[in-house]
Motif scaffolding. Sequence first.
Motif, PDB file in Angstrom:
ATOM      1  N   ASP A 211     -27.241  24.139  30.932  1.00  0.00           N
ATOM      2  CA  ASP A 211     -26.628  24.964  29.965  1.00  0.00           C
ATOM      3  C   ASP A 211     -25.085  25.297  30.508  1.00  0.00           C
ATOM      4  N   CYS A 213     -23.807  25.556  32.904  1.00  0.00           N
ATOM      5  CA  CYS A 213     -23.699  26.766  34.283  1.00  0.00           C
ATOM      6  C   CYS A 213     -22.565  26.580  35.236  1.00  0.00           C
ATOM      7  N   ARG A 412     -27.542  30.201  23.942  1.00  0.00           N
ATOM      8  CA  ARG A 412     -28.317  29.163  24.647  1.00  0.00           C
ATOM      9  C   ARG A 412     -29.277  28.713  23.829  1.00  0.00           C
ATOM     10  N   LYS A 415     -28.136  26.557  21.212  1.00  0.00           N
ATOM     11  CA  LYS A 415     -27.922  25.217  21.586  1.00  0.00           C
ATOM     12  C   LYS A 415     -29.244  24.466  22.012  1.00  0.00           C
ATOM     13  N   ARG A 416     -29.928  25.146  22.580  1.00  0.00           N
ATOM     14  CA  ARG A 416     -31.279  24.336  22.946  1.00  0.00           C
ATOM     15  C   ARG A 416     -32.124  23.824  21.838  1.00  0.00           C
TER      16      ARG A 416
END
Length: 563
Positions: A211, A213, A412, A415-416
């Motif tokens: 993600d 991060c 997130r 996006k996933r």
Amino acid sequence: MRPPRQHPRPAGLHTSLSLASSDAGGSPDGQEPGSNSDQGNDSATESASSRETWPIETNRSDAMVVKKVDKEENDCLETQVLHRVSRADKLSLREIARERVEVISDRMMVMPDELLEENKSELRLILEGAGGSQHIEEFLHLQKLVQGRVDLTAKTLARAHRVQLEILVAIKTGIQAFLHPSVSIPQSRLVEIFLYKRCRNIACQSAIPADECSCEICTNRNGFCNLCMCVICNKFDFEVNSCRWIGCDMCSHWTHTDCAIHVGHIGTGQLVKSGAGVSEMLFRCQACNRASELLGWVKDVFQHCAPGWDREALMRELDFVSKIFRLSEDPKGRKLYWKCGDLIEKIKSGATESVCRMLLLFIQELEIDATKNSETEEAGHVISPQEACNRIAEVVQEAVRKMEMVAEEKMRMLKRARLALEACDHELEEKAREVAELKVEKQRNKQQVEELESIVRLKQAEAEMFQLKANEARQEAERLQSIALAKSDKAEQDYASLYLKRRLDEAEAEKQYLFEKIKLQESQRAPQGSGSGDPSQMMFCKIQDLLKNVYSMPGKSQGQQSK
């Protein structure tokens, strides 16, 4: 507190994975070994003392690249070739870990599949640790050889043989699932896993950092994935919907409950939103250093996940809750700890039906009592306007943080979902292409079979024709042989008769000659024969004897000729 991980099981996908795990370093059993340290090295001791774990839930269906090898019966005829395995061509694991990639790849290209499978089986036995300290030492040596190489770059690994790459990845990560015959991972992903650019959990395989991060842990720890690994022990397992994992509300990182207890990240403390003087059990995330309360988290886990637990799972979850609140100093935590012990005893005695409902009701009563106590305390004293403004500001800030967290989580998830949709579309295209290729291959094989059958029929007809001609030739040869024998017998008879005829002519001529000679001798000796017997009679006897000898000679010569 972040709700428990809920990863749906993909429909129709059955995984059969064998992962090495370790309980070293105070981590719970059933976790993945060989975690990466901050310096980027795998823990060899943990990897060597690994055992097998089997996944219960898959992490994300879009990242799964696990295929089962199906045995299909082909319609075409297959020719089985028996390879005679030569022991001189076998590679050792140390050679694979030490020699250059190109050299090993070239040798593996000509090696039979039996030898390649033997190398993988040998490494699987070492990773299982069945040989005790000897296998552990051998694995440590292999891992040292691999980690000490500087030539294993993406460019060189791209030219590696598939089995060679699987062995190198299994040595570096300590995970024997990469050697499992039912697991098929693209070589490009194996290279990324080897270079810490993709998660080594084959049920996750997310790009690292996950993600995108940018926290300190995801940035500095090689191979760390915040979607499936513990921020303390760097390990993963397949436990979901359980109190075994605690998720941070702020940074979405996960921690093993046992690891958090072991390092002291679970304990009694105070939250700002709870007001001054109110203590409760808190979890402090190592990634963002923020605290979350645990009583509500336990309530959420049992509300959402308890319906899917059996008797053993329920006892295990109550034991986790008991571990969490064992050292609690606040009254709510102590009461919950005692209640968990009572419920465990009830389960052991056979009463499992209403245990979850009883625990949820008990937690609800604790929350109500805490609310009443808080209201009583607040009613007992009047707060100042400044303190009231501070509390309001804190509540607003907490609400803003929650909203930001929810927005980030939604982004997130979006996006996933988009990545999962793209991966599914790509996989569907690949499957359609594979189906088309299989149809073309099947049609080609069918045509080849038909051609082979026509060739076989043609060859059978030719064989029958040649057999017929051979029979005719054999009969003709026998006939010619009989004719030759008959002519040979006739020639011998003609030769014998001709020979006898010539001998008879010669005898007649000789007889005539002798007769003339006798007549001449008689005419010359007639006057002298008066006193010595009859000379003509004597001559006549000699002529008869001579003729007998002449007639007897053809018979003897014919006998010699027949011999």
